[in-house]
Scaffold this active site. Structure first.
Site, PDB file in Angstrom:
ATOM      1  N   GLU A  34     -47.004 -18.184  -8.101  1.00 37.89           N
ATOM      2  CA  GLU A  34     -46.065 -18.302  -9.226  1.00 37.89           C
ATOM      3  C   GLU A  34     -45.554 -19.729  -9.377  1.00 37.89           C
ATOM      4  O   GLU A  34     -45.363 -20.213 -10.484  1.00 37.89           O
ATOM      5  CB  GLU A  34     -44.886 -17.327  -9.052  1.00 37.89           C
ATOM      6  N   THR A  40     -48.864 -24.859 -15.543  1.00 42.60           N
ATOM      7  CA  THR A  40     -50.253 -25.194 -15.188  1.00 42.60           C
ATOM      8  C   THR A  40     -51.169 -24.013 -15.517  1.00 42.60           C
ATOM      9  O   THR A  40     -50.809 -22.856 -15.294  1.00 42.60           O
ATOM     10  CB  THR A  40     -50.338 -25.534 -13.687  1.00 42.60           C
ATOM     11  N   GLY A  78     -49.918 -32.022 -10.032  1.00 36.99           N
ATOM     12  CA  GLY A  78     -48.815 -32.458 -10.899  1.00 36.99           C
ATOM     13  C   GLY A  78     -47.504 -31.742 -10.617  1.00 36.99           C
ATOM     14  O   GLY A  78     -47.449 -30.837  -9.777  1.00 36.99           O
ATOM     15  N   TYR A  79     -46.448 -32.190 -11.311  1.00 33.89           N
ATOM     16  CA  TYR A  79     -45.095 -31.625 -11.132  1.00 33.89           C
ATOM     17  C   TYR A  79     -44.781 -31.464  -9.645  1.00 33.89           C
ATOM     18  O   TYR A  79     -44.556 -30.372  -9.137  1.00 33.89           O
ATOM     19  CB  TYR A  79     -44.952 -30.286 -11.850  1.00 33.89           C
ATOM     20  N   TYR A 117     -37.315 -16.469 -13.635  1.00 34.67           N
ATOM     21  CA  TYR A 117     -38.648 -15.892 -13.823  1.00 34.67           C
ATOM     22  C   TYR A 117     -39.372 -15.693 -12.482  1.00 34.67           C
ATOM     23  O   TYR A 117     -39.906 -14.613 -12.197  1.00 34.67           O
ATOM     24  CB  TYR A 117     -39.511 -16.774 -14.752  1.00 34.67           C
ATOM     25  N   ASP A 135     -42.009 -14.849 -18.772  1.00 27.25           N
ATOM     26  CA  ASP A 135     -42.456 -16.247 -18.843  1.00 27.25           C
ATOM     27  C   ASP A 135     -42.771 -16.585 -20.307  1.00 27.25           C
ATOM     28  O   ASP A 135     -42.516 -15.775 -21.207  1.00 27.25           O
ATOM     29  CB  ASP A 135     -43.666 -16.486 -17.921  1.00 27.25           C
ATOM     30  N   CYS A 189     -52.693 -12.198 -26.992  1.00 30.53           N
ATOM     31  CA  CYS A 189     -51.623 -12.631 -27.900  1.00 30.53           C
ATOM     32  C   CYS A 189     -51.377 -14.124 -27.660  1.00 30.53           C
ATOM     33  O   CYS A 189     -50.297 -14.549 -27.264  1.00 30.53           O
ATOM     34  CB  CYS A 189     -50.363 -11.805 -27.656  1.00 30.53           C
ATOM     35  N   CYS A 196     -55.551  -9.938 -32.521  1.00 33.92           N
ATOM     36  CA  CYS A 196     -54.860  -8.660 -32.759  1.00 33.92           C
ATOM     37  C   CYS A 196     -55.817  -7.466 -32.729  1.00 33.92           C
ATOM     38  O   CYS A 196     -55.425  -6.366 -32.350  1.00 33.92           O
ATOM     39  CB  CYS A 196     -54.112  -8.712 -34.085  1.00 33.92           C
ATOM     40  N   CYS A 199     -56.035  -5.936 -29.376  1.00 31.10           N
ATOM     41  CA  CYS A 199     -54.724  -5.747 -28.740  1.00 31.10           C
ATOM     42  C   CYS A 199     -54.370  -4.261 -28.622  1.00 31.10           C
ATOM     43  O   CYS A 199     -54.484  -3.507 -29.592  1.00 31.10           O
ATOM     44  CB  CYS A 199     -53.670  -6.479 -29.568  1.00 31.10           C
ATOM     45  N   CYS A 205     -47.138  -3.140 -33.391  1.00 30.61           N
ATOM     46  CA  CYS A 205     -46.643  -4.526 -33.361  1.00 30.61           C
ATOM     47  C   CYS A 205     -46.067  -4.873 -34.736  1.00 30.61           C
ATOM     48  O   CYS A 205     -46.786  -4.905 -35.737  1.00 30.61           O
ATOM     49  CB  CYS A 205     -47.789  -5.469 -33.007  1.00 30.61           C
ATOM     50  N   SER A 300     -44.221 -34.448 -18.482  1.00 27.74           N
ATOM     51  CA  SER A 300     -43.657 -33.412 -19.353  1.00 27.74           C
ATOM     52  C   SER A 300     -42.725 -33.998 -20.419  1.00 27.74           C
ATOM     53  O   SER A 300     -42.709 -33.527 -21.544  1.00 27.74           O
ATOM     54  CB  SER A 300     -42.923 -32.357 -18.529  1.00 27.74           C
TER      55      SER A 300
END
Ligand code: SF4
Length: 350
Positions: A34, A40, A78-79, A117, A135, A189, A196, A199, A205, A300
């Site tokens: 997570e 990413t 990264g990050y 999250y 998320d 989605c 769609c 889906c 929806c 970012s």
């Protein structure tokens, strides 16, 4: 169980991707995945996740590893603040929680780098707790499914999404449902041109029924991303070794190594900026020679162009004024140190 949840779970049973973190209930690998997945793409994360788990198979091995080894395993993902927080949190869990990842939101969110999250994902997937994990993908699905028109970055809309998502999460397998929602957002989605017709919730929806799915979610105002110039000095000593410095832990790319230099001030000429930042970082007066390369990169919140110059005229011993430490390193040994992607591009150009 809510009929929408039944359809999504049924769809997931047939369409779930076989991702390496999907077949475990162990909170440690779920936590690692997570954290890596924040900002990413899944395809980028997979090899990093697999290597990381091979190097640090348990929370204890991660907590006991030197931070530089953790950064090395994270190199190019990264990050980097995520790696620092994950390592700090693992140490805290090992020392203060007997090595057991906590199963309460309060305790999880007290750990570095764990927000709402990530806590919800760990609680639902590893501990089977009935909480929604919302998320960016899930927010998009919810905005369309319930035709929510407000800007997605507003608290009012976020609260509405959370309440609606909370009603959908089934008690039976909340972890599978949360992963199904993420998967639906990531593969069907999708932001532009949602599929769609593939889906499972198409006929309930609201956005699809109104034909407005392409207009949702409403994004908040984007600020213009600033562009900055940075500089780096390529300095060799009498033995041909290169001067590198380790960044301060708390700054941008904290703990990684780099070539000395820094951010130019607005309107500052890069060569002048390099002379100034060399004084500030290492207390060195240098003369700036030919430009080796210029490398562009997007972070970012800003973009940079980093200009690297060969420099000489080093007449004093460097002092670590605004870096953690400095070293002379032979070029062939640079691969032993964790560098950012931009610095690796400079190394390639040497
Ligand atoms: Fe998204 Fe289309 Fe499914 Fe609605 S029908 S949830 S817009 S993919």
């Amino acid at each position: 169980m809510n009929p929408i949840a039944i359809r999504i779970l049924d769809w997931y049973a047939h369409h779930r991707r076989d991702l390496p973190w999907r077949n475990t209930r162990d909170p440690y690998p779920i936590w690692v995945s997570e954290v890596m997945l924040q900002q990413t793409q899944v395809d980028t994360v997979i090899p990093y996740y697999q290597r990381f788990l091979l190097r640090f198979p348990t929370l204890e091995t991660l907590a006991k590893a030197p931070y530089q080894k953790v950064l090395k395993a994270w190199e190019n993902l990264g990050y980097y603040v995520r790696a620092r927080h994950l390592h700090e949190a693992a140490i805290k869990v090992l020392n203060e929680m007997e090595g057991e990842v906590p199963d309460s939101r309060e305790k999880l969110m007290a750990l570095p780098g764990i927000g709402s999250y990530t806590a919800s994902a760990i609680l639902s997937i590893a501990f089977g707790q009935r909480v929604p994990a919302v998320d960016g993908n899930v927010k998009r699905v919810m905005c369309r499914l319930f035709a929510l028109h407000g800007p997605i970055d507003q608290k009012e809309i976020q609260d509405q999404i959370y309440t609606l998502a909370n009603d959908l999460v089934p008690a039976g397998d909340p972890g599978a449902f949360n992963q199904a929602m993420m998967e639906l957002g990531a593969t069907v989605c999708i932001p532009r041109r949602p599929s769609c017709h593939d889906c499972p919730v198409q006929n309930v929806c609201l956005a699809f029924l109104k034909g407005i799915q392409a207009t949702l979610p409403v994004l908040g105002k984007k600020n213009r991303i600033p562009h900055r110039h940075m500089t780096a000095a390529i300095i060799r000593d009498g033995k041909g070794r290169l001067l590198i410095v380790q960044r301060l832990e708390n700054g941008l790319l904290g703990g990684l190594w780099k070539f000395p230099g820094g951010m130019c001030q607005p309107e500052e000429d890069p060569e002048k900026g390099l002379r100034r930042t060399m004084q500030e970082e290492l207390g060195l007066r240098i003369s700036v020679g030919e430009r080796v390369t210029s490398v562009r990169h997007a972070y970012s919140h800003f973009r940079v162009t980093l200009h690297a110059y060969r420099c000489d005229g080093l007449r004093a011993r460097p002092k670590a004024l605004s870096c953690r430490e400095w070293r002379w390193v032979v070029q062939a040994h640079l691969s032993r140190f964790p560098f950012s992607k931009v610095d690796r591009q400079i190394i390639k150009a040497l």
